[in-house]
Design a protein around this motif. Sequence first.
Motif, PDB file in Angstrom:
ATOM      1  N   ARG A  28       0.830  -1.210   0.000  1.00  0.00           N
ATOM      2  CA  ARG A  28       0.000   0.000   0.000  1.00  0.00           C
ATOM      3  C   ARG A  28       0.864   1.259   0.000  1.00  0.00           C
ATOM      4  NH1 ARG A  28      -2.602  -3.302  -1.697  1.00  0.00           N
ATOM      5  NH2 ARG A  28      -4.182  -4.535  -0.628  1.00  0.00           N
ATOM      6  N   LEU A  29       1.968   1.244   0.743  1.00  0.00           N
ATOM      7  CA  LEU A  29       2.836   2.415   0.760  1.00  0.00           C
ATOM      8  C   LEU A  29       3.498   2.624  -0.597  1.00  0.00           C
ATOM      9  CD1 LEU A  29       4.477   2.178   4.304  1.00  0.00           C
ATOM     10  CD2 LEU A  29       2.527   3.554   3.572  1.00  0.00           C
ATOM     11  N   ARG A  30       3.859   1.534  -1.264  1.00  0.00           N
ATOM     12  CA  ARG A  30       4.422   1.670  -2.610  1.00  0.00           C
ATOM     13  C   ARG A  30       3.389   2.275  -3.569  1.00  0.00           C
ATOM     14  NH1 ARG A  30       8.792  -1.929  -3.603  1.00  0.00           N
ATOM     15  NH2 ARG A  30      10.076  -1.924  -1.726  1.00  0.00           N
ATOM     16  N   GLU A  31       2.111   1.909  -3.362  1.00  0.00           N
ATOM     17  CA  GLU A  31       1.060   2.492  -4.192  1.00  0.00           C
ATOM     18  C   GLU A  31       0.982   4.002  -3.990  1.00  0.00           C
ATOM     19  OE1 GLU A  31      -2.557   0.486  -3.214  1.00  0.00           O
ATOM     20  OE2 GLU A  31      -1.880  -1.440  -4.028  1.00  0.00           O
ATOM     21  N   CYS A  32       1.404   4.454  -2.817  1.00  0.00           N
ATOM     22  CA  CYS A  32       1.444   5.891  -2.531  1.00  0.00           C
ATOM     23  C   CYS A  32       2.723   6.541  -3.059  1.00  0.00           C
ATOM     24  CB  CYS A  32       1.332   6.126  -1.025  1.00  0.00           C
ATOM     25  SG  CYS A  32      -0.180   5.495  -0.276  1.00  0.00           S
ATOM     26  N   LYS A  33       3.525   5.777  -3.802  1.00  0.00           N
ATOM     27  CA  LYS A  33       4.789   6.238  -4.370  1.00  0.00           C
ATOM     28  C   LYS A  33       5.818   6.595  -3.291  1.00  0.00           C
ATOM     29  CE  LYS A  33       2.807   7.815  -8.727  1.00  0.00           C
ATOM     30  NZ  LYS A  33       2.680   8.920  -9.718  1.00  0.00           N
ATOM     31  N   VAL A  34       5.784   5.807  -2.229  1.00  0.00           N
ATOM     32  CA  VAL A  34       6.756   5.972  -1.154  1.00  0.00           C
ATOM     33  C   VAL A  34       7.591   4.704  -1.068  1.00  0.00           C
ATOM     34  CG1 VAL A  34       7.056   6.244   1.335  1.00  0.00           C
ATOM     35  CG2 VAL A  34       5.286   7.542   0.142  1.00  0.00           C
ATOM     36  N   TYR A  35       8.898   4.850  -1.076  1.00  0.00           N
ATOM     37  CA  TYR A  35       9.751   3.675  -0.931  1.00  0.00           C
ATOM     38  C   TYR A  35       9.729   3.234   0.528  1.00  0.00           C
ATOM     39  CZ  TYR A  35      13.595   0.466  -0.811  1.00  0.00           C
ATOM     40  OH  TYR A  35      14.325  -0.677  -0.627  1.00  0.00           O
TER      41      TYR A  35
END
Length: 521
Positions: A28-35
Amino acid sequence: MDDTFTASHEVVLILDFGSQYSHLIARRLRECKVYCELQPYDLSADQIRKLNPKGIVLSGGPQSVYATDGLHVAEGVFDLGIPILGICYGLQEMAWSLGGHVVPGVKKEYGHMDIHITARKHPLAQLFHGLPDTFSVWMSHGDKLAALPTGFVDVANTANTEHAAVSHPSRWFYGLQFHPEVTHTQHGTQILRNFVTNVCKCRCDWSMSDFVSEAKSAIKEMVGHRVVIGAVSGGVDSTVAAVLMKEAVGDQFHGFLVDNGVMRKNEAVEVMDRLANRCGVNLQLVDASEKFLDRLTGVSEPEKKRKIIGNTFIECFEKEASKLNADFLLQGTLYPDVIESISHKGPSATIKTHHNVGGLPDHMKLKLIEPLRFLFKDEVRALGLELGIERESIFRHPFPGPGLAIRILGDITTKRLKILQEADSIFLHELRVHNLYNEIGQAFAVLLPVKAVGVMGDKRTYEEVITLRAVKTSDYMTADWFDLPTPMLRKTSARIVNEVPGVNRVTYDITSKPPGTIEWE
């Protein structure tokens, strides 16, 4: 290259307490464009400082914080001055460590519950920005927070949980008793997005275009002028890894496609055309089909099939690789492989040890290059599109390493292999013709180890039985059978029976996972 192309990106750490959902937080965090990275729950405060995260998420877990085997963060983590979000066990661990009280719940909460936001003006309300006052969330806990630590306040509750969302206003600590990372929670991704943007102030700059340029630079720096070898199956992971390597070092990469004889119809030819001719990968076809089929003769037990295929593959690959003075081995390791092979305590711990995680046999004096080891499957597909690989290759269904050997139940013979190849080809063709292929997670034909009586041309027949399997799934951990249209099934069955000699009956598998599995063996 583990730190080279992530150093320029902001990082959110997930400290894993063994939840079955931990990898979903990362997704989910990757979906937010956060590594983000999963790390062990007991990562030291000094190690965290070195990673310089913008925020920390404490995952759920199966233990009780008050038990003798309860898991706890390392000393000093709550004094780092970094925003922290505790989820389920993570909330309880935060509260317990800071002086709160956690007890066994009188009523356990599993499944959907309505949460009610009670303090819109509180700092924690930043997590619920833009969301309704009441919505459905997914609970999965037996313990509950009975008393808040000093300085914490309530922000939301459910019918059974008075402390469903809590916060410490001045320390930027947040706790959720529910699981925002699962799809069952309404607005779950938005809650996590609010955490990384509104609280952690992340730039949200994790993109595939950046990844491509940074990964290529890191590969070039690592390899220099030396030689890289790798096995290429034609699957999504190996295809993307091979094309990325070719983009980085050109013909210094030598790929080998080993035809094990149990590939799908015309697959070796198609993979060579796609990767060598259209993508320009330096790829050599090794036809070892006769050797594989000879060793599989008379073998019906699926694990023996797997072992024979695995050992023979290594033998063939090493024989070809020995002809080159290689220094590096390319592997298509993905982040879920790494997560599942890391020994965090709990259900997420050592789900399985992957063959491509954790090193090489001692006699292979090669260094590993794993350019995809930070990526999830959908990110690998996005990377493939960024590299210009055709969409049909990127979104093809998964295919098992042992190939059709584990879809031929019972003995493998040349005749039975030909039957399955033809039936499977017809099935996949009809799915594409009816525009259903991309709606399905995985589809294939299986040859059963029984024969059935039939009538063809007024004559009694006693021939093979084909089963068709198609499932819809988001993560391949669970799956439901796909409700194929009756006309499509009727046409596919008729084609298989009429066009594939030796088959007189076709069935369709309507078993979900669980209780079944996607593959039959």
